[in-house]
Motif scaffolding. Structure first.
Motif, PDB file in Angstrom:
ATOM      1  N   LYS A 368      -9.121  -0.058   3.746  1.00  0.00           N
ATOM      2  CA  LYS A 368      -7.775  -0.470   3.336  1.00  0.00           C
ATOM      3  C   LYS A 368      -6.729   0.521   3.854  1.00  0.00           C
ATOM      4  O   LYS A 368      -7.010   1.667   4.159  1.00  0.00           O
ATOM      5  CB  LYS A 368      -7.699  -0.598   1.822  1.00  0.00           C
ATOM      6  CG  LYS A 368      -8.559  -1.734   1.270  1.00  0.00           C
ATOM      7  CD  LYS A 368      -8.402  -1.882  -0.225  1.00  0.00           C
ATOM      8  CE  LYS A 368      -9.187  -3.093  -0.731  1.00  0.00           C
ATOM      9  NZ  LYS A 368     -10.639  -2.961  -0.500  1.00  0.00           N
ATOM     10  N   LEU A 829      -2.733  -0.472   0.007  1.00  0.00           N
ATOM     11  CA  LEU A 829      -2.430  -1.888   0.178  1.00  0.00           C
ATOM     12  C   LEU A 829      -3.694  -2.749   0.126  1.00  0.00           C
ATOM     13  O   LEU A 829      -4.802  -2.263   0.399  1.00  0.00           O
ATOM     14  CB  LEU A 829      -1.722  -2.119   1.518  1.00  0.00           C
ATOM     15  CG  LEU A 829      -0.503  -1.234   1.799  1.00  0.00           C
ATOM     16  CD1 LEU A 829       0.113  -1.605   3.141  1.00  0.00           C
ATOM     17  CD2 LEU A 829       0.519  -1.340   0.684  1.00  0.00           C
ATOM     18  N   ASP A 830      -3.503  -4.012  -0.166  1.00  0.00           N
ATOM     19  CA  ASP A 830      -4.646  -4.912  -0.283  1.00  0.00           C
ATOM     20  C   ASP A 830      -5.095  -5.465   1.065  1.00  0.00           C
ATOM     21  O   ASP A 830      -6.085  -6.194   1.147  1.00  0.00           O
ATOM     22  CB  ASP A 830      -4.344  -6.063  -1.248  1.00  0.00           C
ATOM     23  CG  ASP A 830      -3.265  -7.014  -0.742  1.00  0.00           C
ATOM     24  OD1 ASP A 830      -2.618  -6.707   0.292  1.00  0.00           O
ATOM     25  OD2 ASP A 830      -3.051  -8.059  -1.387  1.00  0.00           O
ATOM     26  N   ARG A 831      -4.382  -5.155   2.145  1.00  0.00           N
ATOM     27  CA  ARG A 831      -4.798  -5.592   3.480  1.00  0.00           C
ATOM     28  C   ARG A 831      -4.208  -4.645   4.514  1.00  0.00           C
ATOM     29  O   ARG A 831      -3.371  -3.803   4.206  1.00  0.00           O
ATOM     30  CB  ARG A 831      -4.386  -7.031   3.738  1.00  0.00           C
ATOM     31  CG  ARG A 831      -2.897  -7.291   3.805  1.00  0.00           C
ATOM     32  CD  ARG A 831      -2.590  -8.759   3.601  1.00  0.00           C
ATOM     33  NE  ARG A 831      -2.654  -9.097   2.184  1.00  0.00           N
ATOM     34  CZ  ARG A 831      -2.633 -10.357   1.725  1.00  0.00           C
ATOM     35  NH1 ARG A 831      -2.581 -11.365   2.554  1.00  0.00           N
ATOM     36  NH2 ARG A 831      -2.677 -10.587   0.426  1.00  0.00           N
ATOM     37  N   CYS A 836      -2.898  -7.443  10.030  1.00  0.00           N
ATOM     38  CA  CYS A 836      -2.899  -8.763   9.399  1.00  0.00           C
ATOM     39  C   CYS A 836      -1.923  -9.692  10.137  1.00  0.00           C
ATOM     40  O   CYS A 836      -0.985  -9.230  10.782  1.00  0.00           O
ATOM     41  CB  CYS A 836      -2.526  -8.660   7.921  1.00  0.00           C
ATOM     42  SG  CYS A 836      -0.804  -8.186   7.592  1.00  0.00           S
ATOM     43  N   ILE A 844       1.577  -8.985   1.268  1.00  0.00           N
ATOM     44  CA  ILE A 844       0.874  -7.735   0.957  1.00  0.00           C
ATOM     45  C   ILE A 844       1.221  -7.307  -0.465  1.00  0.00           C
ATOM     46  O   ILE A 844       2.372  -7.384  -0.891  1.00  0.00           O
ATOM     47  CB  ILE A 844       1.269  -6.625   1.955  1.00  0.00           C
ATOM     48  CG1 ILE A 844       0.717  -6.943   3.348  1.00  0.00           C
ATOM     49  CG2 ILE A 844       0.772  -5.264   1.488  1.00  0.00           C
ATOM     50  CD1 ILE A 844       1.182  -5.985   4.423  1.00  0.00           C
ATOM     51  N   ARG A 845       0.201  -6.852  -1.166  1.00  0.00           N
ATOM     52  CA  ARG A 845       0.412  -6.352  -2.526  1.00  0.00           C
ATOM     53  C   ARG A 845      -0.240  -4.975  -2.669  1.00  0.00           C
ATOM     54  O   ARG A 845      -1.349  -4.762  -2.199  1.00  0.00           O
ATOM     55  CB  ARG A 845      -0.192  -7.311  -3.559  1.00  0.00           C
ATOM     56  CG  ARG A 845       0.514  -8.660  -3.640  1.00  0.00           C
ATOM     57  CD  ARG A 845       1.935  -8.523  -4.159  1.00  0.00           C
ATOM     58  NE  ARG A 845       2.630  -9.804  -4.216  1.00  0.00           N
ATOM     59  CZ  ARG A 845       3.431 -10.273  -3.277  1.00  0.00           C
ATOM     60  NH1 ARG A 845       3.620  -9.568  -2.157  1.00  0.00           N
ATOM     61  NH2 ARG A 845       4.042 -11.431  -3.423  1.00  0.00           N
ATOM     62  N   LEU A 847      -2.382  -2.086  -4.305  1.00  0.00           N
ATOM     63  CA  LEU A 847      -3.475  -1.935  -5.258  1.00  0.00           C
ATOM     64  C   LEU A 847      -3.277  -0.687  -6.117  1.00  0.00           C
ATOM     65  O   LEU A 847      -3.783  -0.620  -7.237  1.00  0.00           O
ATOM     66  CB  LEU A 847      -4.808  -1.830  -4.513  1.00  0.00           C
ATOM     67  CG  LEU A 847      -5.197  -3.039  -3.652  1.00  0.00           C
ATOM     68  CD1 LEU A 847      -6.450  -2.734  -2.859  1.00  0.00           C
ATOM     69  CD2 LEU A 847      -5.384  -4.275  -4.518  1.00  0.00           C
ATOM     70  N   GLU A 858      -1.698   0.663 -10.943  1.00  0.00           N
ATOM     71  CA  GLU A 858      -3.025   0.391 -10.393  1.00  0.00           C
ATOM     72  C   GLU A 858      -3.481  -0.961 -10.906  1.00  0.00           C
ATOM     73  O   GLU A 858      -3.313  -1.260 -12.094  1.00  0.00           O
ATOM     74  CB  GLU A 858      -4.008   1.475 -10.820  1.00  0.00           C
ATOM     75  CG  GLU A 858      -5.349   1.378 -10.126  1.00  0.00           C
ATOM     76  CD  GLU A 858      -6.220   2.608 -10.350  1.00  0.00           C
ATOM     77  OE1 GLU A 858      -7.210   2.757  -9.626  1.00  0.00           O
ATOM     78  OE2 GLU A 858      -5.892   3.420 -11.237  1.00  0.00           O
TER      79      GLU A 858
END
Length: 858
Positions: A368, A829-831, A836, A844-845, A847, A858
């Motif tokens: 990640k 980030l989640d990606r 991407c 994008i979110r 984490l 978190e």
């Protein structure tokens, strides 16, 4: 190949093999001192080896390519000689105590050479001790040793011996005046010849010396494990001049005398004659009470002896990811280590694993992306908090949405109370106009309703009646009515006093506001925001933020902009006195930022100051009577020149709300004029909004060293209306990020968030990943692109919410990138941001979000 080139390669190969063969011998015979000297020589040889030709030649001979030498623990304890001879700082006590507590007995063998009690200029045993010394540590002041003893020091250093020198050792062997006794000697320029700097004098001391790590040196091994980025040394600051090429300053010190700040280097390294030299002007007995100083001295002894500096375990490490450092080279690493509030290392998994101790929290990223904490450079968080207390915001996109909201709200509010429609700009509403009186009547006849856009209000019939404006007669002063074809009121301009009397603004206690602010900050943390610019506040706002900080309730760092419509140098002076704050007062959590004036209007209000008249089409859209109107301008060039000049003279950064191209031209004219008396470059003037740049305006702003804070979300929501009402060329210039970038102007992108808590549907949406998506794709909310050439690359866009944003507030040494010594503000980030698909950037979110090494989401 030229003959000289062949000779160079052959000689280099001979040197390379000779040094490495001798190094193997040294390893086998444990000749540690020679080993360390060879390590430096080998590093130099490899550095200048012509890589393609020579490395291929070496690889062609199996088994002959030597392994580059690295610092390693020697086969015997490092022999350290402590040379102590001074009367001021109790070195005869502090240094043995330090060595006993900090130096591992298995690694170091310490010999103490003290001055003779009967003769402070003699050092019994010095000559013999230096014969097999690996390192010399000195705390000596104005001693003139016997010639043979000083010659032994010269021989040791001339042979590449390592040295750690404290404080008065810069004038260790010099006399103030006169000649030394017979048989004794001086070394007057010891500081210049050996330490790489010239000691001149010291500043007076009342409050001590504030010392700090130099950010560019934060990754140096000597600074490893130092948690205090700043601490106060109890003694006075030395003045050191003319540092030699090859010195590297690690720490600097500051004192204030008669209102003037003096900054000097207080710790540096120097490699001379192959030997590693470390000098610090610290060494007062009070310095040994500082954990940071003790750790620095411990590390310096390891470094100067040529053995690895043991890394202090980190509190937390991240491994196995894609760390976008956003440093000067846009380096991508695998992991990073955090201790306390700061990043201590960024690098490969192998490098970061060295910082794992028994209590270290290890996070495995599994590929990640980690980015620096995101900086929202334009928001009005206090307003957001109070608006949320008054009425939660809902985004309305059409007249039908407005009517539906009114009907819902009428069920919640007692009959007869005002319904205030959430801000809905006519550039964003599908019909591109105010609702009619009939449309508002259809939504509610039981509650007075007000809808405001483009500096004009409309009401339902009950609302017009409540204000006493439904019939004819004289109008209250300051009110202008626009009527429909039948003479009925349609829109009202002005009337602020009347509206305040009819619907007074609610007031909230500090506690209510603070509690609501905490919720705002939590929403910011959820989308990766770790720092904000509160862009229009006052002393009251400063007090609220200080309260939050002092209670430990801040989860974002806040840089505060103080807004006031000052028109003269005297008004600037008075406003600054009323603020009662020094420029950049505060700390890493709450900081005094720039002053601010409002130069022109806004695109939603129809009064942006432009280089051309609005014309019939824009006049109809904004309900203006004069097609020749160019917008509102609140300042003359002469007034701004006085304001900017006085602010800069008083040491304040300053900013200007300016939206139109003609307004921006006036601001730049004033900055250029004020620069004659108070130079503007270096002041980082903030151009706020600056919607319509051109290459020439960007060039001028770049020449003045200005930066820009602008809003991609406005392009996202308003560019269709700009194309329809202003024309497509204006839409192509609107929020012209590439114009600024090509003009060399640091640009920060943001939301201008002021109402609502939904990151994607607030009045100005504050989701930074939506902002990045817009900057990278140049697509608006309908997928249309105006000015494709204005796109930024993904790294350019990321820099606009990190490093460039930090630059705007002079904070690039502390935040905005992930580098050793900087604050541990980061987002997982989640990606993968760089890889991407473009359409996913806005999805994008985070984490995890950290501020100062603490998890806030978190």
């Amino acid at each position: 190949m030229a003959g000289g080139g062949m000779v160079y390669i052959v000689s280099t190969l001979v040197q390379f093999y000779a040094v490495n063969l001798l190094a193997v011998y040294c390893r086998l015979t444990n000749l540690g001192g020679i080993m360390r000297l060879l390590s430096l020589a080998t590093e130099t040889t490899v550095k200048y080896l012509p890589a393609p030709g020579v490395m291929l030649l070496l690889l062609a001979v199996p088994g002959t390519l030597p392994v580059p030498l690295e610092a390693e623990e020697p086969g015997h304890p490092v022999r350290v000689v402590f040379l102590i001879g001074e009367d001021e700082y109790e070195s005869s006590v502090t240094l043995p105590d330090f060595a006993a507590a900090e130096l591992e007995e298995s690694l170091f063998e310490v010999t103490y050479i003290h001055e003779a009690p009967e003769d402070p200029h003699r050092f019994p045993g010095l000559v013999e001790a230096l014969e097999d010394a690996d390192l010399l540590l000195m705390s000596v002041r104005r001693r003139t040793p016997p010639a043979d003893q000083l010659e032994a020091v010269r021989q040791y250093l001339g042979g590449g011996g390592g040295l750690v020198a404290l404080r008065t050792s810069s004038h260790a062997f010099g006399m103030r005046r006169g000649e030394p006794p017979e048989g004794h000697a001086t070394w007057d320029n010891f500081d210049e010849e050996v330490l790489g700097g010239r000691y001149e004098m010291h500043y007076g001391n009342r409050d001590g010396t504030r010392t700090r790590v130099v950010s560019s040196a934060a990754g140096h091994p000597i600074l490893s494990g130092i948690e205090e980025r700043e601490f106060v040394s109890p003694s006075w600051l030395y003045r050191s001049r003319d540092l030699a090429p090859g010195t590297r300053v690690l720490m600097e010190g500051m004192v204030v005398q008669n209102g003037e700040t003096f900054t000097e280097p207080v710790a540096w390294t120097f490699i001379d004659r192959g030997g590693r030299i470390f000098y610090t002007s610290m060494g007062h007995d009070g310095d040994f009470q500082q954990a940071g100083f003790r750790r620095m001295l411990h590390n310096a002894i390891h470094w100067a002896a040529g053995i690895p500096v043991p890394p202090a375990p980190a509190d937390r490490v991240f491994l196995g990811g894609e760390v976008l450092t956003v440093d000067a080279g846009d380096r991508v690493a695998q992991g990073l280590a955090i201790r306390g509030q700061f990043v201590v290392a960024v690098g490969s998994d192998e490098e970061i694993a060295r910082f794992v101790g028994p209590d270290t929290v290890v996070t495995r990223l599994r590929g990640k992306t980690v980015i620096p904490g995101l900086i929202e450079t334009h928001c009005h968080a206090i307003r957001v908090a109070r608006e949320e207390l008054t009425q939660p915001y809902v985004s309305l996109d059409s007249v039908g949405d407005v009517q539906a909201w009114i009907r819902r709200r009428a069920q919640e509010v007692p009959e007869g109370e005002w319904l205030v429609v959430p801000r809905t700009d006519i550039t964003r509403i599908r019909e591109r106009r105010h609702p009619s009186v009939a449309e508002l009547d259809a939504a509610s006849a039981t509650h007075p309703v007000i809808f405001t856009a483009a500096r004009k209000h409309t009401f339902n019939t009950l609302g017009w009646e409540r204000l006493g404006l439904m019939g004819g007669g004289d109008l209250p002063r300051g009110i202008e009515l626009l009527r429909d074809g039948e003479g009925n009121p349609r829109l009202m301009a002005g009337g602020a006093d009347l509206l305040r009397r009819e619907m007074p603004a609610p007031s909230y206690s500090d506690e209510e506001t603070i509690d609501s602010l905490r919720k705002v900050f939590r929403r910011y943390n959820e989308v990766g925001i770790t720092a904000i610019f509160e862009r229009a506040t006052n002393r009251e706002g400063w007090r609220l933020y200080e309260t939050l900080r002092d209670r430990g309730d801040l989860t974002v760092r806040a840089n505060l902009t103080f807004r006031e419509q000052m028109r003269t140098a005297g008004q600037v002076h008075r406003f600054v006195n009323e603020l009662d704050l020094a420029p950049r007062a505060g700390d890493d959590w709450v900081r005094a930022g720039p002053l601010k004036i409002t130069v022109d209007g806004g695109i939603h209000w129809g009064n942006t100051y432009l280089s051309e008249p609005c014309g019939e089409r824009r006049a109809r859209f904004y309900a203006l009577e004069d097609p020749g109107y160019r917008g509102a301008i609140n300042y003359t060039v002469e007034e701004m020149t006085a304001v900017f000049g006085e602010a800069h003279r008083l040491g304040w950064q300053i900013s200007a709300h300016v939206t139109g191209d003609a307004g921006l031209e006036r601001v730049l004219d004033a900055l250029e004029a004020s620069s004659a008396t108070a130079p503007v470059p270096g002041r980082r003037f903030n151009l706020i909004h600056a919607y319509f740049p051109s290459p020439e305006l960007a060039r001028r702003a770049g020449d003045l060293g200005a930066g820009v804070d602008t809003q991609t979300y406005l392009y996202y929501k308003d560019s269709d209306a700009i194309a329809e009402v202003y024309g497509q060329p204006w839409a192509e210039r609107f929020i012209g990020l590439r114009e600024w970038a090509d003009g060399g102007v640091p640009v920060a992108i943001n939301a201008d968030h002021m109402i609502g808590l939904d990151p994607d549907r607030a009045m100005n949406a504050f989701n930074p990943f939506l902002a990045l998506y817009i900057a990278v794709t140049r697509k608006n909310d309908h997928g249309r692109v105006y000015g494709e050439h204005q796109k930024l690359s993904r790294m350019e866009a990321l820099r606009a919410v990190t490093a460039s944003a930090a630059w705007l507030s002079f904070d690039e040494a502390h935040m905005g990138s992930l580098e050793p010594g900087k604050l541990a503000d980061l987002v997982v980030l989640d990606r993968r941001y760089l890889e991407c698909p473009e359409e996913e950037i806005r999805r994008i979110r985070p984490l995890l979000t950290m501020v100062g090494g603490e998890v806030v989401f978190e």
